[in-house]
Design a protein around this motif. Structure first.
Motif, mmCIF file in Angstrom:
data_model
loop_
_atom_site.group_PDB
_atom_site.id
_atom_site.type_symbol
_atom_site.label_atom_id
_atom_site.label_comp_id
_atom_site.label_asym_id
_atom_site.label_seq_id
_atom_site.Cartn_x
_atom_site.Cartn_y
_atom_site.Cartn_z
ATOM 1 N N SER A 93 0.862 -1.191 0.000
ATOM 2 C CA SER A 93 0.000 0.000 0.000
ATOM 3 C C SER A 93 0.895 1.235 0.000
ATOM 4 C CB SER A 93 -0.907 0.021 1.237
ATOM 5 O OG SER A 93 -0.149 0.226 2.422
ATOM 6 N N ARG A 94 0.275 2.376 -0.266
ATOM 7 C CA ARG A 94 1.036 3.623 -0.278
ATOM 8 C C ARG A 94 1.594 3.939 1.103
ATOM 9 N NH1 ARG A 94 -2.064 8.921 -2.164
ATOM 10 N NH2 ARG A 94 -3.156 8.469 -0.215
ATOM 11 N N THR A 95 0.788 3.684 2.153
ATOM 12 C CA THR A 95 1.245 3.951 3.510
ATOM 13 C C THR A 95 2.445 3.081 3.858
ATOM 14 O OG1 THR A 95 -0.983 4.564 4.215
ATOM 15 C CG2 THR A 95 0.583 3.960 5.942
ATOM 16 N N TRP A 96 2.358 1.796 3.536
ATOM 17 C CA TRP A 96 3.464 0.892 3.840
ATOM 18 C C TRP A 96 4.703 1.253 3.018
ATOM 19 C CZ3 TRP A 96 2.104 -4.893 4.980
ATOM 20 C CH2 TRP A 96 1.295 -4.942 6.120
#
Length: 367
Positions: A93-96
């Motif tokens: 994901s973008r956050t990860w």
């Protein structure tokens, strides 16, 4: 005739208007249903948007710690790509991805493969990937595991970061010294496996200053051809034939841990000189043929833990006699004794306890 045509057109228009009104009557309830479904969907979406997945609520440093637990324990490097690599975590994901790229410790262990000139295309592609890891590792000390160096050396970007090397495991083919051309100020752990063609006498490969080096693992050829700061080592693992170690061990005056993987002896050693290792606390002899003179040449008064194969000590009562002689010669106070034995009987196991009542822990592994 014209009036009749107009009458026909009027009737047809009236019929079409009636059809439209009928269709509109059918559409009206469908629109109401669609509106109700859209409202229901919007309500559900609002609840979904308000929901926070527990893993996404964790602080970034906790997520990073979880990431680190998915990788091999440092200093062992993960693969550069694929399962088990931090690159795969950055694709979830973008956050990860933002977290993975923000923590240099995820990228501090680099697995390097150096190929020959004939494989330059693949090597250059991998070099780009290695350069990306090095950039992401920021200023972290580096663990570097590298493969064969050939006469057609394709330089790796990791060679330009020698000042950050903390742990180095390298396999070298040929008498090359370009890997060690500059000081290694942070290097603390070194593994070297050296292959030299034929059996000629090669000059010693010069080593740069390594002021923090305290742990080393070498096989026989490396022992004969590489000069390390032996006196500053506290942990040493040697793989090969005992005669190749005779010139090294007397120089390792500050060893606390010594592990020997001994092969068979194809040369006559003769008298073995006494080797004082006054600070040695743990000795591990993983394998080797019966050679009590070698064991009893070690003077290790601080030794408290011994791991040894019974075949190295001799069979049955001979093994106990060798151990008694070794302990008496070294004047050590063993606390833990671990013996690997194949097919030892219960009576034979008990004989060790009877012979060494002062040793608090005796383990006989018969697996």
């Amino acid at each position: 005739m014209a009036s009749r045509q107009r009458e026909i057109d009027r009737v047809l228009l009236a019929e079409k208007k009636a059809e439209i009104r009928n269709i509109e009557e059918q559409i009206r309830p469908l629109l109401r249903s669609l509106s109700e479904l859209q409202k229901a969907k919007d309500n559900i979406q609002k609840r979904l948007d308000a929901y926070k997945y527990p893993v996404l609520t964790l602080p970034a440093d906790i997520v990073c710690e979880i990431f680190l637990r998915t990788l091999p324990p440092y200093p062992k490097p993960p693969p550069l790509v694929g399962l088990g690599s931090p690159t795969s975590l950055a694709q979830i994901s973008r956050t990860w991805r933002e977290i993975a790229l923000a923590y240099p410790t995820l990228w501090r262990a680099v697995n390097v493969e150096v190929h020959s000139e004939r494989e330059r295309y693949r090597s250059e592609g991998q070099a780009n990937l290695e350069a990306l890891w090095l950039e992401r590792s920021a200023s972290c000390p580096l663990s570097v595991y590298t493969g064969f160096y050939t006469e057609y050396l394709v330089p790796s970007p990791v060679l330009h970061h020698r000042e950050r090397w903390d742990d180095l495991a390298v396999i070298i083919k040929g008498p090359r010294s370009d890997l060690f051309g500059e000081p290694l100020p942070l290097l603390s752990n070194l593994f070297i496996h050296l292959f030299l063609p034929g059996r000629p006498s090669y000059p010693t490969i010069p080593m740069p200053p390594m002021p923090l080096l305290h742990t080393a693992t070498l096989q026989s050829v490396a022992c004969r051809n590489i000069a390390l700061p032996w006196a500053q080592l506290t942990s040493l693992t040697l793989l090969g034939k005992y005669p190749d170690f005779l010139s090294i061990l007397p120089q390792t005056s500050h060893l606390v841990f010594l592990e020997l993987h001994l092969g068979t002896f194809n040369t006559i050693i003769g008298t073995v000189p006494e080797i004082p290792l006054l600070h040695l606390e743990t000795l591990v002899i993983c394998k080797g043929e019966f050679y009590p003179e070698m064991l009893c040449s070690l003077r290790v008064p601080s030794l408290h833990t011994l791991h040894i194969g019974e075949e190295f000590l001799g069979k049955r009562q001979k093994s106990i006699e060798t151990l008694q002689r070794f302990i008496s010669h070294s004047d050590c106070q063993l606390q833990d004794l671990y013996i690997w034995s194949s097919g030892a009987s219960d009576d034979h196991i008990q004989s060790y306890s009877d012979a060494f009542p002062s040793i608090s822990k005796i383990v006989i592994d018969t697996k």
